[in-house]
Design a protein around this motif. Sequence first.
Motif, mmCIF file in Angstrom:
data_model
loop_
_atom_site.group_PDB
_atom_site.id
_atom_site.type_symbol
_atom_site.label_atom_id
_atom_site.label_comp_id
_atom_site.label_asym_id
_atom_site.label_seq_id
_atom_site.Cartn_x
_atom_site.Cartn_y
_atom_site.Cartn_z
ATOM 1 N N TRP A 61 1.397 6.916 -6.697
ATOM 2 C CA TRP A 61 0.323 7.895 -7.002
ATOM 3 C C TRP A 61 0.842 9.312 -6.812
ATOM 4 O O TRP A 61 0.522 10.213 -7.570
ATOM 5 N N ARG A 62 1.638 9.492 -5.777
ATOM 6 C CA ARG A 62 2.088 10.858 -5.478
ATOM 7 C C ARG A 62 3.096 11.384 -6.497
ATOM 8 O O ARG A 62 3.164 12.578 -6.739
ATOM 9 N N GLN A 70 0.836 -1.208 0.000
ATOM 10 C CA GLN A 70 0.000 0.000 0.000
ATOM 11 C C GLN A 70 0.873 1.261 0.000
ATOM 12 O O GLN A 70 0.596 2.219 -0.728
ATOM 13 N N MET A 113 2.597 1.778 -3.443
ATOM 14 C CA MET A 113 1.637 2.262 -4.440
ATOM 15 C C MET A 113 1.254 3.714 -4.163
ATOM 16 O O MET A 113 1.076 4.508 -5.095
ATOM 17 N N LEU A 114 1.148 4.062 -2.889
ATOM 18 C CA LEU A 114 0.826 5.458 -2.530
ATOM 19 C C LEU A 114 1.921 6.389 -3.049
ATOM 20 O O LEU A 114 1.636 7.472 -3.568
#
Lengths: 195, 135
Positions: free
Chosen positions: A66-67, A59, A62-63
């Motif tokens: 995204w950022r 998680q 992946m975060l």
Amino acid sequence: MKMAFDAQSEVSDEALLVAYGNGDRAAAMALTARLAPRVMGFAARMLGGDRHEAEDVTQEAMLRLWRIAPDWRQGEAKVTTWLYRVTANLCTDRLRRRRGVGLDAIPEPEDGRPGAAEAMMQEMRARALDEALAALPERQRVAVVMRHLEGRSNPEIAAVLEISVEAVESLTARGKRALSASLGQRREELGYVED
Amino acid sequence: MSKTEQDLLSNIALDEIFAAGRAETPAPSEALLARILADAQGVQEAGLAAARPRAAPRPSPWARFAEALGGWTSLAGLVTATLAGVWLGFVSPDQLNTLSGGLLLPETGGTAIYALEDILPGDDGLAAFYEEGGQ
């Protein structure tokens, strides 16, 4: 596991990431379906098979993806290479924090399905592999897992570890020899009986 | 403790163990995938919200001044009128006097040819106003 929304299989990871950065929600679904299983598998191997910690790392990795999407520089690095590097670093941080915690603290796999002897043996070998990998120095572990479990190329591993291809070959060879030694001591348990 | 070659597992056996490892690779749960997608949406929405003020920056003081006067077309009209006034003041006032029928300038210096009442409407009314003490 299958995900129904991976409909953009012909589009590159990079194109999907740029689309996501521009507000495309479907791109996030396709990237998750494509990349999360790889990150999860890699993290689990790096963390000695600890599924719970591997999910947290997945998680977080992946975060970070995204950022970085709005600032992604196209053509500079492969998305998977970047993601493996981030995952490896996150795992390393956790392993250092975990220092002193033995393998006994790692929970047994939840999936204890009964079945044929072959399935049980496969599970036992996989668990023995996790334990043997956990005893390797971190960079050897990254190299061996990426090469022999993730099926990545030596140049890609070199990019993740930021070393030469020759150094990757050396790391992999030493890692495999160390695995052979530690697993060799459990050969009967793993079904390799001397003739 | 040193290892002899017999202590090492064969490459074939090691490959089988790698294969077992690949087959037992843990997959992400539905709950994890949902959390990842929620993160993706949250980051995306935060990014779009942050981008909005950049799309409409605060106007410069000069632009706000022009807008207060009624926009750039009004400003252009104002500049034209100002320049026309300057030009009229610069060229000979005699020509203007001619155009005005001799009302603007005295023909002989020193004496005005009109009084204040001449240019105010209803001189009687004004006189009456003065007589009534401004009531």
